[in-house]
Structures are given as structure tokens and as C-alpha cells.
Design an enzyme around this catalytic site. Structure first.
Site, PDB file in Angstrom:
ATOM      1  CB  SER A  80      54.057   6.986 -11.159  1.00 49.08           C
ATOM      2  OG  SER A  80      52.810   7.018 -11.799  1.00 49.08           O
ATOM      3  CG  ASP A 113      52.508   3.285 -12.194  1.00 52.63           C
ATOM      4  OD1 ASP A 113      53.278   3.328 -11.214  1.00 52.63           O
ATOM      5  OD2 ASP A 113      51.776   4.228 -12.526  1.00 52.63           O
TER       6      ASP A 113
END
Length: 273
Positions: free
Chosen positions: A39, A167
Site C-alpha cells: 500500500s 489493497d
């Protein structure tokens, strides 16, 4: 001197603290031989792997954070659909397109392909339907980064090779395991923050969603540490900041400043053993 590899974790705006870690490495005069990021950690790792210094990244982050109108302009340009769609679908509407976010927010130094990086980088994403982590280290770089930041509901998933990706924090929030055996010393930077016993406020729906991902990520990391741990774990004290506090870049960097000396002392000792 021994070699080392560096893992940078996810945690939204708290990931700005990674910049202070890189500044400490620059001041120490050492560079990792491999990187892994999830991320926001993948975002910062890409800039570092492309050759940016910690000072370069600090300047870039603060320039954006101190120009709110420019920040909001870029966010609006990265929206996934029209405002009419948002109002029609309500909370269930996806707000942002992660590939547009990469286009609007990645520094120009970040190349299109992994092969152009100066330090090998592994970017973590998650396969939504197969429920497993996905590691990227070759091929197009920016789609991999887009997948790594695709926080469900807030950011649209990314399709790569017919896989629906979200993610990386959903499956591997701190990817130090990806670096095992690649260097003498593995360093991990955890910016998820400590829990708070004092907060009693009810967060907004978005903040509740992204914080829930952090809660799950913390549980995943704790389980990983029971089986294999990095040689050095650094935890900048940035837990007071919210996941979407990107406009607080200056304060986040100040809060991370004390971690710099810790990194210098502890990493120097490990590399010279």
C-alpha cells in the site's frame, strides 16, 4: 559490512513516516539491496527504489500537503465516476480510481516498469476472489502499485491478468517475509500505530472502514511474528494520526523523527556484527 533488505508497511497517511526512515538510511550512508512494500509502503518504496532520496521525498510530500487546493484537485481528478453516480449509489459507490491516483500522485521519478528501478522492489496486493496475497516484482510497475493501494469501497479494484486485486494490506500488511534469505539483515517498518485506550469518538464511516483494515492487518502481522520475525522492527510513534490524515504530513514527519536515531544505532550494530 553485511547487506540488508527493507520492508515498508501499509497504514494510509501514517506511511509518510517511512520517509523519515529513508532519511536515516541516507544519513547513515547505507542502502538496502532489496525492498518490499504494501500500500503506502509500496508507494514510498517505489520512489526510493527509483533513486529518490529521503530529502527528495520529504520535499515532495510537504509540497503537496501544504497546497490543499492542489491536493483536492488531484483527488477529484482521480475519482472513479461522476458525482451523479456517487449521489445515486450513496455510501456503496467507489470514490476513487487507483490507477488515476498513481497517475496524479506518484513522483515523476517513478518509472513505468520494475526493470528500470535501481533497487529490486516487491509490491504486495491481494487477490479478492482467491483470498490470497499477490507479489509483483517484474513487468509494469504502476498497475501493481495501483492494486496495492486499492482499498475496498474507497478505491476501485484493479484487474491484472484476469485477477481482481485489492489493497495488499488485506493479506500482507508488512511484507518482511518476502525478503527472507535475500540479505543478511531484514528490517521492517511498522506504521500501523498502537491502539488507543483513551479515544471514545465514533469515526466517520470511511474512517471506520479504513481503520478496520488496520485492525485486521495488525492481527495478521502479530501471527506472522510468531513464526518468523525481521532482524529489526522499527515502529515510529504515529498512531495518533488517522489513516486519511495526508494533509498532516509535517506533523507525521515530526512524530517520526525520534525513530531516526534508533534506526541508525540498531542497524549499524547489526550490519557490523
Amino acid at each position: 559490512m553485511k547487506s540488508f533488505a527493507l520492508a515498508l508497511g501499509g497504514g494510509g497517511a501514517r506511511g509518510i513516516a517511512h520517509i523519515a526512515v529513508i532519511e536515516a538510511l541516507d544519513e547513515l550512508g547505507v542502502r538496502p539491496i532489496a525492498l518490499a512494500g504494501t500500500s503506502i509502503g509500496a508507494f514510498v518504496g517505489a520512489g526510493y527504489a527509483a533513486g529518490m532520496s529521503g530529502r527528495d521525498m520529504r520535499r515532495y510530500a510537504l509540497t503537496l500537503a501544504h497546497d490543499r487546493s492542489e491536493m483536492f484537485r488531484r483527488v477529484l481528478a482521480a475519482r472513479a465516476g461522476s458525482f451523479a453516480t456517487l449521489f445515486r449509489q450513496g455510501f456503496g459507490a467507489t470514490l476513487l480510481d487507483s490507477q488515476k491516483l498513481c497517475e496524479k500522485f506518484l513522483p515523476e521519478a517513478v518509472p513505468e516498469d520494475f526493470s528500470a528501478l535501481k533497487i529490486p522492489l516487491t509490491v504486495m496486493a491481494s487477490d479478492l476472489h482467491r483470498r490470497e496475497p499477490v507479489a509483483f516484482s517484474h513487468g509494469p510497475l504502476k498497475p501493481a502499485l495501483a492494486a496495492s493501494i486499492a482499498l475496498p469501497t474507497l478505491v476501485r479494484p484493479v484487474v491484472i491478468d484476469e485477477r481482481i486485486l485489492i489493497d495488499g494490506g488485506a493479506t500482507n500488511p508488512l511484507p518482511f517475509d518476502q525478503l527472507r534469505g535475500r540479505a543478511d539483515v531484514v528490517v521492517a517498518v511498522d506504521i500501523s500505530g498502537e491502539g488507543s485506550e483513551d479515544r471514545r469518538d465514533i469515526p466517520t464511516p470511511w474512517e471506520c472502514l479504513v481503520t478496520t483494515v488496520l485492525v485486521m492487518g495488525t492481527a495478521i502481522t502479530r501471527e506472522k511474528l510468531k513464526h518468523v520475525a525481521p532482524d529489526l522492527m522499527v515502529r515510529p510513534k504515529v498512531g495518533i494520526f488517522r489513516t486519511l490524515d495526508f494533509l498532516q504530513a509535517s506533523a507525521i514527519l515530526r512524530a517520526a523523527e525520534p525513530a531516526k536515531q534508533e534506526i541508525k544505532d540498531r542497524l549499524s550494530a547489526l550490519l557490523e556484527e
